[in-house]
Design a protein around this motif. Structure first.
Motif, PDB file in Angstrom:
ATOM      1  N   TRP A   1      12.457 -16.589 -15.262  1.00  0.00           N
ATOM      2  CA  TRP A   1      11.471 -15.531 -15.454  1.00  0.00           C
ATOM      3  C   TRP A   1      10.710 -15.276 -14.155  1.00  0.00           C
ATOM      4  O   TRP A   1      10.495 -14.130 -13.769  1.00  0.00           O
ATOM      5  N   GLU A   2      10.300 -16.338 -13.458  1.00  0.00           N
ATOM      6  CA  GLU A   2       9.576 -16.190 -12.187  1.00  0.00           C
ATOM      7  C   GLU A   2      10.430 -15.478 -11.149  1.00  0.00           C
ATOM      8  O   GLU A   2       9.935 -14.628 -10.402  1.00  0.00           O
ATOM      9  N   GLU A   3      11.712 -15.822 -11.079  1.00  0.00           N
ATOM     10  CA  GLU A   3      12.617 -15.158 -10.134  1.00  0.00           C
ATOM     11  C   GLU A   3      12.756 -13.672 -10.468  1.00  0.00           C
ATOM     12  O   GLU A   3      12.746 -12.817  -9.579  1.00  0.00           O
ATOM     13  N   THR A   4      12.868 -13.367 -11.762  1.00  0.00           N
ATOM     14  CA  THR A   4      12.974 -11.969 -12.197  1.00  0.00           C
ATOM     15  C   THR A   4      11.677 -11.226 -11.906  1.00  0.00           C
ATOM     16  O   THR A   4      11.700 -10.063 -11.479  1.00  0.00           O
ATOM     17  N   LEU A   5      10.537 -11.882 -12.097  1.00  0.00           N
ATOM     18  CA  LEU A   5       9.251 -11.256 -11.771  1.00  0.00           C
ATOM     19  C   LEU A   5       9.176 -10.938 -10.283  1.00  0.00           C
ATOM     20  O   LEU A   5       8.716  -9.865  -9.899  1.00  0.00           O
ATOM     21  N   THR A   6       9.621 -11.857  -9.446  1.00  0.00           N
ATOM     22  CA  THR A   6       9.626 -11.612  -7.997  1.00  0.00           C
ATOM     23  C   THR A   6      10.448 -10.373  -7.671  1.00  0.00           C
ATOM     24  O   THR A   6      10.021  -9.519  -6.875  1.00  0.00           O
ATOM     25  N   ASN A   7      11.613 -10.235  -8.286  1.00  0.00           N
ATOM     26  CA  ASN A   7      12.448  -9.051  -8.062  1.00  0.00           C
ATOM     27  C   ASN A   7      11.765  -7.780  -8.557  1.00  0.00           C
ATOM     28  O   ASN A   7      11.871  -6.720  -7.934  1.00  0.00           O
ATOM     29  N   THR A   8      11.050  -7.887  -9.673  1.00  0.00           N
ATOM     30  CA  THR A   8      10.323  -6.735 -10.216  1.00  0.00           C
ATOM     31  C   THR A   8       9.233  -6.296  -9.251  1.00  0.00           C
ATOM     32  O   THR A   8       9.064  -5.100  -8.976  1.00  0.00           O
ATOM     33  N   ILE A   9       8.497  -7.268  -8.723  1.00  0.00           N
ATOM     34  CA  ILE A   9       7.431  -6.952  -7.768  1.00  0.00           C
ATOM     35  C   ILE A   9       8.015  -6.320  -6.510  1.00  0.00           C
ATOM     36  O   ILE A   9       7.468  -5.333  -5.991  1.00  0.00           O
ATOM     37  N   GLN A  10       9.117  -6.864  -6.017  1.00  0.00           N
ATOM     38  CA  GLN A  10       9.758  -6.294  -4.824  1.00  0.00           C
ATOM     39  C   GLN A  10      10.152  -4.840  -5.057  1.00  0.00           C
ATOM     40  O   GLN A  10       9.979  -3.997  -4.173  1.00  0.00           O
ATOM     41  N   ALA A  11      10.653  -4.530  -6.255  1.00  0.00           N
ATOM     42  CA  ALA A  11      11.025  -3.146  -6.578  1.00  0.00           C
ATOM     43  C   ALA A  11       9.783  -2.256  -6.618  1.00  0.00           C
ATOM     44  O   ALA A  11       9.806  -1.120  -6.124  1.00  0.00           O
ATOM     45  N   SER A  12       8.670  -2.762  -7.171  1.00  0.00           N
ATOM     46  CA  SER A  12       7.458  -1.939  -7.285  1.00  0.00           C
ATOM     47  C   SER A  12       6.838  -1.639  -5.926  1.00  0.00           C
ATOM     48  O   SER A  12       6.194  -0.599  -5.751  1.00  0.00           O
ATOM     49  N   LEU A  13       7.028  -2.527  -4.957  1.00  0.00           N
ATOM     50  CA  LEU A  13       6.446  -2.327  -3.623  1.00  0.00           C
ATOM     51  C   LEU A  13       7.006  -1.095  -2.916  1.00  0.00           C
ATOM     52  O   LEU A  13       6.385  -0.561  -2.006  1.00  0.00           O
ATOM     53  N   LYS A  14       8.171  -0.638  -3.349  1.00  0.00           N
ATOM     54  CA  LYS A  14       8.806   0.519  -2.716  1.00  0.00           C
ATOM     55  C   LYS A  14       8.244   1.844  -3.222  1.00  0.00           C
ATOM     56  O   LYS A  14       8.578   2.897  -2.700  1.00  0.00           O
ATOM     57  N   PHE A  15       7.377   1.784  -4.235  1.00  0.00           N
ATOM     58  CA  PHE A  15       6.854   3.010  -4.828  1.00  0.00           C
ATOM     59  C   PHE A  15       5.583   3.462  -4.117  1.00  0.00           C
ATOM     60  O   PHE A  15       4.763   2.636  -3.713  1.00  0.00           O
ATOM     61  N   PRO A  16       5.400   4.788  -3.966  1.00  0.00           N
ATOM     62  CA  PRO A  16       4.220   5.312  -3.278  1.00  0.00           C
ATOM     63  C   PRO A  16       2.933   4.902  -3.990  1.00  0.00           C
ATOM     64  O   PRO A  16       2.883   4.861  -5.220  1.00  0.00           O
ATOM     65  N   GLY A  17       1.927   4.597  -3.198  1.00  0.00           N
ATOM     66  CA  GLY A  17       0.616   4.289  -3.749  1.00  0.00           C
ATOM     67  C   GLY A  17       0.421   2.865  -4.205  1.00  0.00           C
ATOM     68  O   GLY A  17      -0.663   2.509  -4.675  1.00  0.00           O
TER      69      GLY A  17
ATOM     70  N   VAL B   1      -1.368  -8.610 -11.879  1.00  0.00           N
ATOM     71  CA  VAL B   1      -2.291  -7.510 -11.608  1.00  0.00           C
ATOM     72  C   VAL B   1      -1.635  -6.575 -10.606  1.00  0.00           C
ATOM     73  O   VAL B   1      -1.397  -6.958  -9.461  1.00  0.00           O
ATOM     74  N   LEU B   2      -1.305  -5.362 -11.044  1.00  0.00           N
ATOM     75  CA  LEU B   2      -0.722  -4.354 -10.173  1.00  0.00           C
ATOM     76  C   LEU B   2      -1.783  -3.315  -9.872  1.00  0.00           C
ATOM     77  O   LEU B   2      -2.443  -2.822 -10.790  1.00  0.00           O
ATOM     78  N   ARG B   3      -1.911  -2.963  -8.605  1.00  0.00           N
ATOM     79  CA  ARG B   3      -2.894  -1.955  -8.215  1.00  0.00           C
ATOM     80  C   ARG B   3      -2.171  -0.778  -7.562  1.00  0.00           C
ATOM     81  O   ARG B   3      -1.328  -0.972  -6.694  1.00  0.00           O
ATOM     82  N   PHE B   4      -2.541   0.410  -8.005  1.00  0.00           N
ATOM     83  CA  PHE B   4      -2.017   1.643  -7.423  1.00  0.00           C
ATOM     84  C   PHE B   4      -3.182   2.531  -7.025  1.00  0.00           C
ATOM     85  O   PHE B   4      -4.265   2.448  -7.611  1.00  0.00           O
ATOM     86  N   ASP B   5      -2.947   3.382  -6.040  1.00  0.00           N
ATOM     87  CA  ASP B   5      -4.019   4.231  -5.518  1.00  0.00           C
ATOM     88  C   ASP B   5      -4.468   5.302  -6.502  1.00  0.00           C
ATOM     89  O   ASP B   5      -5.589   5.778  -6.427  1.00  0.00           O
TER      90      ASP B   5
ATOM     91  N   LEU C   1       1.003   5.098 -10.489  1.00  0.00           N
ATOM     92  CA  LEU C   1       1.290   4.024 -11.453  1.00  0.00           C
ATOM     93  C   LEU C   1       2.248   4.523 -12.523  1.00  0.00           C
ATOM     94  O   LEU C   1       3.216   3.835 -12.877  1.00  0.00           O
ATOM     95  N   GLU C   2       2.012   5.726 -13.030  1.00  0.00           N
ATOM     96  CA  GLU C   2       2.891   6.297 -14.057  1.00  0.00           C
ATOM     97  C   GLU C   2       4.306   6.498 -13.519  1.00  0.00           C
ATOM     98  O   GLU C   2       5.288   6.289 -14.235  1.00  0.00           O
ATOM     99  N   ARG C   3       4.410   6.898 -12.254  1.00  0.00           N
ATOM    100  CA  ARG C   3       5.730   7.067 -11.630  1.00  0.00           C
ATOM    101  C   ARG C   3       6.488   5.739 -11.660  1.00  0.00           C
ATOM    102  O   ARG C   3       7.673   5.694 -11.992  1.00  0.00           O
ATOM    103  N   TRP C   4       5.800   4.632 -11.329  1.00  0.00           N
ATOM    104  CA  TRP C   4       6.430   3.311 -11.382  1.00  0.00           C
ATOM    105  C   TRP C   4       6.760   2.930 -12.826  1.00  0.00           C
ATOM    106  O   TRP C   4       7.864   2.481 -13.124  1.00  0.00           O
TER     107      TRP C   4
END
Length: 191
Positions: A25-41, A61-65, A70-73
């Motif tokens: 689960w932790e490894e999958t979460l890391t991959n999820t976070i890496q994917a989210s970092l590519k999104f604007p904001g 905790v995910l923060r978007f501008d 956030l909705e796009r992600w």
């Protein structure tokens, strides 16, 4: 609280990996976070892990501008792919909340319950923020003032705030929230 589309927004996810699935689960979460970092904001992700005798609890905790980013992600195929993998490894569905403003600093508490915890009253938030500002600004001003006598007031103020705001946000507020959690969340001490 009234939110506009241009306000920064925070999504807080409380998740519980199923027994035996924690590492995957932790490894999958890391991959999820890496994917989210590519999104604007995307402004950053923080993962807090609380070990428990009953079940491990993670607060992500995910923060978007702004809400639109956030909705796009949230609506992206990439997120759907990774979230479906995470859900297959979880003990129960995660609890998700969305927040804007200062109350997001106080949303995270150390509890095993899945129910979202109400943020503290605004007067308690104001007291904590005042202490954090005071404890951040005074030492920084006294440490760097002798080195900035030749600088214009606006420049020295910009330098001071560029140090104190991160110090307050990532050090003082979390520390004070932890130290004073019994005062911030008195009803949760009984459970």
């Amino acid at each position: 609280m009234h939110t506009t589309k241009s306000d920064p927004v925070t999504m807080v996810v409380t998740a519980h990996p199923a027994p035996g699935n924690q590492k995957e689960w932790e490894e999958t979460l890391t991959n999820t976070i890496q994917a989210s970092l590519k999104f604007p904001g995307h402004l950053g992700t923080t993962v807090l892990k609380q070990e428990s005798t009953r079940k491990p609890t993670y607060q992500i905790v995910l923060r978007f501008d702004q809400l639109e980013n956030l909705e796009r992600w949230k609506n992206s195929p990439e997120r759907e792919h990774w979230i479906s993998k995470l859900h297959a490894l979880e003990h129960c569905p995660p609890a998700i909340t969305h927040n804007t403003g200062l109350e997001t600093w106080f949303e995270l508490t150390h509890h095993d319950e899945q129910q979202p915890v109400e943020p503290p009253p605004k007067y308690k938030i104001a007291v904590i923020v005042w202490i954090a500002v005071y404890a951040s600004v005074i030492p920084v001003i006294n440490l760097i003032r002798p080195h900035m006598t030749e600088l214009h007031f606006l420049i020295s103020s910009a330098i001071t705030t560029s140090i104190t705001v991160p110090l307050m946000t990532w050090v003082m507020i979390p520390l004070l929230s932890w130290l004073l959690k019994g005062w911030l969340y008195p009803e949760n001490r009984k459970t």
